[in-house]
Design a protein around this motif. Structure first.
Motif, short mmCIF file in Angstrom:
data_model
loop_
_atom_site.label_atom_id
_atom_site.label_comp_id
_atom_site.label_asym_id
_atom_site.label_seq_id
_atom_site.Cartn_x
_atom_site.Cartn_y
_atom_site.Cartn_z
N VAL A 1 0.84 -1.20 0.00
CA VAL A 1 0.00 0.00 0.00
C VAL A 1 0.87 1.25 0.00
N GLU A 2 1.97 1.21 0.77
CA GLU A 2 2.85 2.37 0.85
C GLU A 2 3.49 2.69 -0.50
N GLN A 3 3.93 1.66 -1.20
CA GLN A 3 4.54 1.89 -2.51
C GLN A 3 3.50 2.34 -3.52
N PHE A 4 2.30 1.83 -3.41
CA PHE A 4 1.24 2.28 -4.32
C PHE A 4 0.90 3.74 -4.06
N ALA A 5 0.94 4.18 -2.79
CA ALA A 5 0.70 5.58 -2.48
C ALA A 5 1.75 6.47 -3.13
N VAL A 6 2.99 5.99 -3.20
CA VAL A 6 4.04 6.74 -3.90
C VAL A 6 3.66 6.90 -5.38
N MET A 7 3.15 5.83 -5.97
CA MET A 7 2.72 5.89 -7.36
C MET A 7 1.57 6.87 -7.54
N MET A 8 0.65 6.88 -6.59
CA MET A 8 -0.50 7.80 -6.66
C MET A 8 -0.03 9.26 -6.62
N ASN A 9 0.90 9.54 -5.73
CA ASN A 9 1.39 10.91 -5.59
C ASN A 9 2.24 11.34 -6.79
N GLU A 10 2.98 10.40 -7.35
CA GLU A 10 3.76 10.71 -8.55
C GLU A 10 2.83 11.03 -9.72
N LYS A 11 1.75 10.26 -9.84
CA LYS A 11 0.79 10.52 -10.91
C LYS A 11 0.11 11.87 -10.71
N ALA A 12 -0.21 12.19 -9.46
CA ALA A 12 -0.84 13.48 -9.18
C ALA A 12 0.08 14.63 -9.59
N LYS A 13 1.36 14.51 -9.29
CA LYS A 13 2.31 15.55 -9.69
C LYS A 13 2.42 15.64 -11.20
N GLU A 14 2.40 14.49 -11.85
CA GLU A 14 2.45 14.46 -13.31
C GLU A 14 1.27 15.21 -13.92
N LEU A 15 0.13 15.18 -13.24
CA LEU A 15 -1.07 15.87 -13.73
C LEU A 15 -1.13 17.33 -13.28
N GLY A 16 -0.07 17.79 -12.62
CA GLY A 16 0.00 19.19 -12.22
C GLY A 16 -0.54 19.49 -10.84
N CYS A 17 -0.83 18.46 -10.06
CA CYS A 17 -1.36 18.67 -8.71
C CYS A 17 -0.22 19.00 -7.75
N LYS A 18 -0.35 20.11 -7.05
CA LYS A 18 0.69 20.56 -6.12
C LYS A 18 0.25 20.49 -4.66
N ASN A 19 -1.03 20.29 -4.43
CA ASN A 19 -1.54 20.30 -3.06
C ASN A 19 -2.35 19.04 -2.78
N THR A 20 -1.90 17.93 -3.39
CA THR A 20 -2.56 16.64 -3.21
C THR A 20 -1.59 15.68 -2.53
N TYR A 21 -2.09 14.96 -1.52
CA TYR A 21 -1.25 13.98 -0.83
C TYR A 21 -2.10 12.76 -0.49
N PHE A 22 -1.73 11.63 -1.12
CA PHE A 22 -2.47 10.38 -0.91
C PHE A 22 -1.67 9.45 0.00
N ILE A 23 -2.36 8.84 0.94
CA ILE A 23 -1.76 7.84 1.83
C ILE A 23 -2.41 6.48 1.63
N THR A 24 -3.73 6.48 1.46
CA THR A 24 -4.49 5.23 1.32
C THR A 24 -5.07 5.12 -0.09
N PRO A 25 -5.26 3.89 -0.60
CA PRO A 25 -5.85 3.72 -1.94
C PRO A 25 -7.37 3.81 -1.93
N ASN A 26 -7.97 3.79 -0.72
CA ASN A 26 -9.43 3.81 -0.63
C ASN A 26 -9.98 5.14 -0.12
N GLY A 27 -9.10 6.02 0.36
CA GLY A 27 -9.55 7.34 0.81
C GLY A 27 -9.96 7.40 2.26
N LEU A 28 -9.78 6.32 3.01
CA LEU A 28 -10.08 6.37 4.44
C LEU A 28 -9.20 7.42 5.11
N ASP A 29 -9.75 8.09 6.10
CA ASP A 29 -9.02 9.17 6.78
C ASP A 29 -7.71 8.64 7.36
N LYS A 30 -6.63 9.37 7.08
CA LYS A 30 -5.33 8.98 7.61
C LYS A 30 -4.38 10.17 7.58
#
Length: 446
Positions: free
Chosen positions: A177-206
């Motif tokens: 899950v931790e490595q997938f979160a890295v992938m999620m954040n890398e993709k967000a940056k690729e799309l121009g997101c500067k204020n997005t931070y993902f920890i979980t793949p399901n969106g549960l509060d964390k």
């Protein structure tokens, strides 16, 4: 005897003329054109400045950015954070606190889904970990002995929003899950997101040492704008219901699409709901009508018992876009550009103090812009008044930039219509020789 003397005199004159030509050419090459050709009178300077102002500047001055523009309509939205975006250009058409970082609950799963699709591994077998099985409701009810086809799990992820499915998908694609979160954040940056931070793949509060899981309404809309360009993503999220089994064939599952917006408005394209205690009700959805695509993102749009606030806000924002925004072709087809003066060039009339210039052109192209009636398009012509020779045909010498209000929307190169050669020793020599022979012929005729 007289004829002989005349012949010597003529010969002496010819030698004198040739000596003058050589000296003159040398002077031209050393010092350039005489002062008359290199300086402008005050009247000429003022004329040039006037032409520049009239042909270039009057149309291109941008409006002052500090002028407040009245909104087309103030929308009474329930959401604490909301954005309406042009899904094609990414331009924000309406926002309410749209740049604030907030938890976004299960709308996170659009990122999980698109990463799984883009992995190209949809037919692979997914095994289930003990950690995935431990996820809270809403869940598929996986058991550690189960295996699934990855694409089947994406229907579980997007139609029913199963939390255990999100973890199983993340672990299969990212290893953990931790490595997938890295992938999620890398993709967000690729799309121009500067204020997005993902920890979980399901969106549960964390929350971790870096920050809180979440995004902004503006960046969530950007992610959705990207996702809806993928046909597989649309196929999954538009499916009303879906049935599948585990690969062992021992269990059957039925998923219903909980995106009620698909039946609320004509052209509803896709969407994802979400809710957690910290995030409140969230939603991101897309609609397309008359070649226009709108994306709405809502964060903190009420808490129980206000589950339907998100549908009211979504319809309000979508109708705002449909009512006020239309495509217009704003390209200036009739614009005639002034000639570009070319310095130190062979004059067009082959006279010593003659001028050289070239026509300019811009390749016409439809420039369709989604805009409302109050928004203004400004055009900036970045073209020099003069340029040094030599120049080539189709050489770029400037640009034309279109702005919608203060935002750049398009830029076109400006090209020359012809080549212009630089004046050189040979041209001066030929010019003076021609002048000499013309005068010599006149002299001989006398």
């Amino acid at each position: 005897m007289k004829k002989i003397k005349k012949s010597k005199k003529n010969k002496s004159n010819w030698i004198s003329y040739l000596w003058v030509i050589c000296m003159t050419v040398c002077c031209f090459m050393d010092f350039g054109l005489p002062a008359k050709a290199k300086t402008c009178t005050l009247n000429e300077t003022l004329l040039n400045e006037t032409l520049l102002n009239e042909t270039l500047l009057q149309e291109i001055l941008l409006q002052e950015t500090d002028i407040e523009k009245e909104p087309l309509e103030e929308l009474p939205l329930y959401a604490q954070s909301a954005v309406l975006m042009d899904g094609k250009s990414g331009r924000i058409l309406y926002e309410k606190n749209g740049y604030a970082h907030m938890p976004n609950a299960s709308t996170t799963k659009i990122m999980t889904c698109i990463l799984a699709i883009e992995s190209g591994r949809l037919e692979e077998e997914v095994t289930v970990s003990r950690y995935a099985c431990s996820m809270p409701k809403v869940h598929l009810g996986m058991e550690i002995t189960d295996t699934f086809r990855l694409k089947d799990l994406l229907y579980s992820l997007m139609l029913e929003s199963h939390n255990d499915t999100a973890v199983a998908v993340a672990e299969h694609i990212g290893g953990t899950v931790e490595q997938f979160a890295v992938m999620m954040n890398e993709k967000a940056k690729e799309l121009g997101c500067k204020n997005t931070y993902f920890i979980t793949p399901n969106g549960l509060d964390k929350q971790d040492e870096i920050g809180i899981h979440g995004t902004t309404a503006a960046e969530l809309a950007s992610i959705m704008s990207y996702c809806i360009k993928n046909e597989t993503f649309l196929e999954i999220t538009q499916t009303p219901s879906y049935e599948f089994t585990n690969l062992e064939g021992t269990k059957s599952y039925h998923c219903n699409n909980h995106n009620a917006f698909l039946q609320m408005m004509d052209g509803a394209l896709s969407g994802k709901t979400g809710f957690t205690g910290n995030a409140g009700y969230c939603y991101v959805g897309a609609l397309t009508q008359d070649n226009r695509t709108f994306v709405v993102a809502l964060l903190a749009c009420g808490w129980p018992n206000n589950k339907n606030y998100k549908w009211a806000d979504t319809k309000s924002l979508m109708n705002y876009g449909l009512n006020y925004y239309q495509y217009q072709d704003v390209f200036e087809y009739e614009k005639i550009l002034p000639k570009l003066q070319v310095e130190e060039a062979i004059p067009e009339d082959n006279q010593l103090y003659g001028n050289a210039a070239t026509e300019l052109r811009i390749k016409p192209a439809a420039l369709l812009v989604l805009k409302n009636e109050k928004e203004e398009v400004n055009v900036v012509y970045d073209i020099p008044l003069k340029i040094q020779a030599p120049i080539q045909k189709n050489q770029q010498v400037g640009s034309v930039t279109y702005y919608l209000e203060e935002e750049e929307i398009a830029k076109f190169p400006v090209y020359t219509e012809k080549s212009v050669e630089k004046v050189d020793f040979l041209w001066y020599k030929e010019y003076l020789l021609n002048l000499f022979f013309m005068k010599s012929q006149l002299y001989l005729r006398k």
